[in-house]
Design an enzyme around this catalytic site. Structure first.
Site, PDB file in Angstrom:
ATOM      1  N   PHE A  46      -1.567  -4.221  11.097  1.00  0.00           N
ATOM      2  CA  PHE A  46      -2.451  -4.567   9.969  1.00  0.00           C
ATOM      3  C   PHE A  46      -2.227  -6.009   9.514  1.00  0.00           C
ATOM      4  O   PHE A  46      -3.002  -6.539   8.718  1.00  0.00           O
ATOM      5  CB  PHE A  46      -2.223  -3.636   8.774  1.00  0.00           C
ATOM      6  CG  PHE A  46      -2.419  -2.165   9.036  1.00  0.00           C
ATOM      7  CD1 PHE A  46      -2.883  -1.704  10.254  1.00  0.00           C
ATOM      8  CD2 PHE A  46      -2.134  -1.232   8.052  1.00  0.00           C
ATOM      9  CE1 PHE A  46      -3.049  -0.343  10.498  1.00  0.00           C
ATOM     10  CE2 PHE A  46      -2.302   0.120   8.284  1.00  0.00           C
ATOM     11  CZ  PHE A  46      -2.755   0.572   9.511  1.00  0.00           C
TER      12      PHE A  46
ATOM     13  N   LEU B  57      -5.891  -2.026  -1.087  1.00  0.00           N
ATOM     14  CA  LEU B  57      -5.713  -2.087   0.365  1.00  0.00           C
ATOM     15  C   LEU B  57      -6.248  -3.414   0.890  1.00  0.00           C
ATOM     16  O   LEU B  57      -7.375  -3.512   1.354  1.00  0.00           O
ATOM     17  CB  LEU B  57      -6.426  -0.912   1.039  1.00  0.00           C
ATOM     18  CG  LEU B  57      -5.614   0.387   1.086  1.00  0.00           C
ATOM     19  CD1 LEU B  57      -5.268   0.874  -0.298  1.00  0.00           C
ATOM     20  CD2 LEU B  57      -6.338   1.451   1.864  1.00  0.00           C
ATOM     21  N   ALA B  58      -5.430  -4.441   0.775  1.00  0.00           N
ATOM     22  CA  ALA B  58      -5.878  -5.779   1.131  1.00  0.00           C
ATOM     23  C   ALA B  58      -4.658  -6.597   1.535  1.00  0.00           C
ATOM     24  O   ALA B  58      -3.981  -7.175   0.693  1.00  0.00           O
ATOM     25  CB  ALA B  58      -6.603  -6.415  -0.056  1.00  0.00           C
ATOM     26  N   GLU B  59      -4.384  -6.629   2.841  1.00  0.00           N
ATOM     27  CA  GLU B  59      -3.162  -7.268   3.319  1.00  0.00           C
ATOM     28  C   GLU B  59      -3.142  -8.761   3.014  1.00  0.00           C
ATOM     29  O   GLU B  59      -2.079  -9.347   2.797  1.00  0.00           O
ATOM     30  CB  GLU B  59      -2.996  -7.046   4.834  1.00  0.00           C
ATOM     31  CG  GLU B  59      -2.623  -5.616   5.219  1.00  0.00           C
ATOM     32  CD  GLU B  59      -3.795  -4.644   5.202  1.00  0.00           C
ATOM     33  OE1 GLU B  59      -4.957  -5.100   5.085  1.00  0.00           O
ATOM     34  OE2 GLU B  59      -3.556  -3.429   5.295  1.00  0.00           O
TER      35      GLU B  59
ATOM     36  N   HIS C  42      -1.456   0.377  15.097  1.00  0.00           N
ATOM     37  CA  HIS C  42      -0.247   0.673  14.330  1.00  0.00           C
ATOM     38  C   HIS C  42       1.020   0.237  15.075  1.00  0.00           C
ATOM     39  O   HIS C  42       2.070   0.138  14.473  1.00  0.00           O
ATOM     40  CB  HIS C  42      -0.126   2.176  14.062  1.00  0.00           C
ATOM     41  CG  HIS C  42      -1.059   2.707  13.016  1.00  0.00           C
ATOM     42  ND1 HIS C  42      -2.421   2.645  13.135  1.00  0.00           N
ATOM     43  CD2 HIS C  42      -0.813   3.302  11.824  1.00  0.00           C
ATOM     44  CE1 HIS C  42      -2.973   3.200  12.061  1.00  0.00           C
ATOM     45  NE2 HIS C  42      -2.018   3.599  11.247  1.00  0.00           N
TER      46      HIS C  42
ATOM     47  N   GLU D 281       0.841  -1.191   0.000  1.00  0.00           N
ATOM     48  CA  GLU D 281       0.000   0.000   0.000  1.00  0.00           C
ATOM     49  C   GLU D 281       0.884   1.251   0.000  1.00  0.00           C
ATOM     50  O   GLU D 281       1.723   1.412   0.882  1.00  0.00           O
ATOM     51  CB  GLU D 281      -0.918  -0.020   1.226  1.00  0.00           C
ATOM     52  CG  GLU D 281      -1.866  -1.217   1.198  1.00  0.00           C
ATOM     53  CD  GLU D 281      -2.428  -1.598   2.570  1.00  0.00           C
ATOM     54  OE1 GLU D 281      -2.248  -0.829   3.525  1.00  0.00           O
ATOM     55  OE2 GLU D 281      -3.042  -2.679   2.661  1.00  0.00           O
TER      56      GLU D 281
ATOM     57  N   GLN E 122       1.903  -2.191   5.724  1.00  0.00           N
ATOM     58  CA  GLN E 122       2.158  -0.795   6.092  1.00  0.00           C
ATOM     59  C   GLN E 122       2.438  -0.603   7.586  1.00  0.00           C
ATOM     60  O   GLN E 122       3.281   0.203   7.962  1.00  0.00           O
ATOM     61  CB  GLN E 122       0.984   0.071   5.643  1.00  0.00           C
ATOM     62  CG  GLN E 122       1.307   1.535   5.565  1.00  0.00           C
ATOM     63  CD  GLN E 122       0.246   2.272   4.771  1.00  0.00           C
ATOM     64  OE1 GLN E 122      -0.913   2.348   5.175  1.00  0.00           O
ATOM     65  NE2 GLN E 122       0.623   2.798   3.614  1.00  0.00           N
ATOM     66  N   PHE E 123       1.712  -1.330   8.437  1.00  0.00           N
ATOM     67  CA  PHE E 123       1.999  -1.369   9.874  1.00  0.00           C
ATOM     68  C   PHE E 123       1.757  -2.804  10.334  1.00  0.00           C
ATOM     69  O   PHE E 123       0.818  -3.455   9.872  1.00  0.00           O
ATOM     70  CB  PHE E 123       1.088  -0.413  10.659  1.00  0.00           C
ATOM     71  CG  PHE E 123       1.384   1.037  10.378  1.00  0.00           C
ATOM     72  CD1 PHE E 123       2.339   1.728  11.116  1.00  0.00           C
ATOM     73  CD2 PHE E 123       0.718   1.698   9.356  1.00  0.00           C
ATOM     74  CE1 PHE E 123       2.617   3.066  10.835  1.00  0.00           C
ATOM     75  CE2 PHE E 123       0.997   3.023   9.071  1.00  0.00           C
ATOM     76  CZ  PHE E 123       1.947   3.713   9.816  1.00  0.00           C
TER      77      PHE E 123
END
Lengths: 319, 334
Positions: free
Chosen positions: B93, B65-67, B136, B36, B89-90
């Protein structure tokens, strides 16, 4: 057509043999193919085994003979619990069974993405069930496949049941093919009891995929004629009249009728094919049950090289 | 045995990571970076800045946006012969990718008996102290360390960020490369600009000492180093050992630290229960129990969900808590 029929009756026989091995205590829980033969074999015949990949769920491996004898041989090993059953060796471009529902769809999209980047000819076909379409991975993967124009064919085998959950409990969507609208990709609804129809739908999707036109979602509608797995008793929930009606559309019977009409079928011919399939399966079972296995294999293939801790554990285990 | 070269350049940890991604993508055209905001934005922390311009949109890809599919697609890319370097991203997530990381990536080699190599490096920042929104900051290394098949790497310096990341990308096994976001710009040191590889499973002695050993990793190394300095003034000689990788674990260096000091504090940012500190202490119990002169102390977050901003400084271990634990284990306070 004769080749498709041969693999269809073979797949049912292979599946029944693995089912029986479980009943005899010689294999673990497994999922019979009954009712999905036309979908699996029809799709397999529309692919190019030298360039295309198949990612199955767990019901389809008996119908992929066209992708090489390694597929069935390793599936038998897998069913009896031998670790080498998960290693389908090259050149067979087939992945081992996937138990965690829909997780194979992101893998298929990634593989198709990588093939596209590498400039490889070919595509990826991934099977999943109607129940698996409720998993997040299905949506995430189909959406990403659309964004990437990935050469992937997503085949939803709608056999009416996710163990005991019927499709009407799975979704309010009219059908599964229409979910393609949300991904901006073509969706096709096909009669999954008609192997020729499945073949044509997959062949069309393959042409699009290898031409760079992106993914296709195919829903193949059939009916599960057996239990979900060896551990399931469908008489608790499958309505008898519904099952009896579905048997009228048994994909093998449908194909047999069509071949008869065209003068391509005799009883004797089918019996010969079944005898060959039976002998072929017997060889696979004998080989699988004779496959050596050392307990130390427990520790192999966790990493390419074992960590010091794994080495220590293995040494303690083997003392 | 760290490879060293003559040319050094001072970088912060982010710059070192960015520099290494550039170098590895330049070295091996199979390497792909995706996730992302990693492309046109260069990552929300700028870790991937400049990659899109230099290597193009085939190799540096902004994803939906789909981990789950970011992690899951890496499996397929690896099977296609690529070297995937996805970014989550974090780390908080990664709950939405856990089934793919734990259930699929970690066991792909095992379940296929090595038909497929799994050269996947998942980069993800984590850690508290910077007032991020919920989910996060979670320190989840221990959860992943309990999953066989993964390697767990946590650099604490810019030089190590380079050396360990380069090793991770070249490793045929899946690596979770966890970056302390609090240290991204705060941590600065000299980084070799040429080839620099730090092997996994070799801890680094950050400060020499003989009275008490602090065993830790990631940003807590920086706090422990500061604590060690303060304690020297009080007459306590403190060794600080940075584990660098939790899997594989450098048991030998842990044993050596216990044998040298006899007194040990293990510091982690994660909640106390089932954190990786427990594993370090169990390892000491197995391998070096009779070298101990006092029970091992541990400094941790608390067994609470990671708190919101006004409470987080009470949760994350700080220099004072580390110093207190060292004084306790040294017998200076009770």
């Amino acid at each position: 057509m004769t080749s498709i029929f041969t693999d269809m009756i073979g797949s049912r026989l292979f599946s029944q043999r693995v089912f029986n091995l479980q009943r005899q205590g010689r294999a673990g829980t497994n999922a019979p193919i009954d009712g999905s033969e036309a979908v699996v074999v029809g799709a397999a015949h529309a692919l190019d085994p030298a360039h295309d990949w198949v990612l199955p769920q767990y019901r389809e491996l008996v119908g992929l003979e066209r992708f090489g004898p390694e597929v069935l041989d390793r599936y038998v090993l897998y069913s009896i619990g031998h670790p080498d059953g998960g290693h389908i060796p090259p050149p067979a471009r087939v992945w081992p069974p996937q138990i965690s529902l829909a997780t194979q769809v992101p893998h298929a999209v990634g593989l198709a993405w990588g093939m596209k980047r590498a400039g490889a000819t070919g595509c990826v076909l991934v099977f999943l069930g109607d129940g698996s379409t409720s998993e997040g991975d299905f949506y995430e993967a189909c959406n990403f496949a659309g964004v990437l124009d990935a050469p992937v064919i997503v085949v939803v085998v709608n056999n009416g049941w996710a163990i005991s959950t019927p499709t009407r409990t799975q979704t309010r969507a009219k059908n599964f093919a229409e979910k393609s609208h949300a991904f901006g990709i073509p969706g096709v609804n096909v009669d999954g009891t008609d192997a020729v129809a499945v073949y044509e739908a997959v062949a069309d999707a393959r042409s699009r995929a290898v031409a760079g036109a992106g993914p296709t979602l195919i829903e193949a509608v059939t009916y599960r004629l057996g239990p979900h797995t060896t551990a399931d008793d469908p008489t608790r929930y499958v309505p008898t009249d519904e099952l009896e009606a579905a048997k009228e559309r048994d994909p093998i019977a449908v194909m047999r009728t069509e071949m008869q009409r065209r003068g391509l079928w005799t009883q004797e011919w089918e019996e010969q094919r079944l005898a060959e399939a039976d002998a072929r399966m017997e060889r696979a079972v004998v080989a699988a049950e004779a496959a050596p296995l050392s307990p130390g294999e427990l520790f192999n293939h966790v990493y390419d090289e074992p960590t010091p801790r794994l080495v220590r554990q293995r040494e303690a285990f083997e003392r | 045995m760290t490879t060293t070269t003559e040319t050094l350049q001072t970088m912060n940890m982010l710059e070192a990571i960015n520099h290494t991604l550039h170098a590895e993508m330049g070295r091996d055209e199979r390497v792909m970076v995706f996730g992302e905001d990693v492309g046109i934005n260069g990552g929300v922390f700028r870790a991937t800045e400049g990659l899109l311009d230099r290597f193009g949109s085939e190799r540096v890809v902004d994803t939906p946006l789909a981990e789950g599919v970011i992690a899951g697609a890496a499996v397929g890319l690896a099977a296609a012969g690529m070297v995937p370097v996805p970014e989550i991203q974090f780390l908080g997530f990664s709950y939405q990718a856990f089934h793919q990381i734990a259930g699929q990536i970690a066991r792909l080699r095992y379940r296929t008996r090595s038909r497929f190599d799994v050269p996947i490096t998942i980069r993800s920042p984590f850690g508290g102290g910077v007032r991020t929104p919920e989910l996060h900051s979670e320190s989840l290394a221990a959860q992943y360390a309990n999953i066989p098949g993964l390697k767990i790497v946590l650099p604490s310096s810019a030089a190590d960020a380079k050396g360990l990341l380069a090793t991770a990308i070249r490793d045929p096994n899946p690596v979770l490369f966890l970056e302390p976001l609090r240290g991204y710009r705060m941590i600065k040191d000299d980084v070799p600009t040429d080839e620099h590889l730090v092997p996994f499973g070799q801890a680094r002695t950050v400060a020499e000492g003989s009275d008490v050993a602090i065993i830790t990793w990631s940003f807590q190394v920086e706090l422990s180093r500061r604590a060690a300095k303060l304690l020297t003034d009080e007459g306590i000689s403190v060794k600080v050992l940075d584990l660098r990788t939790l899997v594989p674990l450098d048991t030998e260096s842990i044993v050596e630290a216990v044998e040298t000091c006899g007194r040990v504090v293990v510091v982690q940012e994660a909640p106390e229960t089932n954190g990786f500190a427990s594993e370090v202490i169990a390892t000491i119990n197995d391998e070096a129990f009779y070298s101990l002169e006092a029970p091992v102390q541990r400094v941790s977050g608390y067994d609470t969900p990671y708190p919101v901003g006004m409470l987080e400084d009470f949760f994350v271990p700080d220099v004072d808590r580390i110093c207190d634990a060292v004084r306790r284990v040294a017998g200076m306070v009770t």
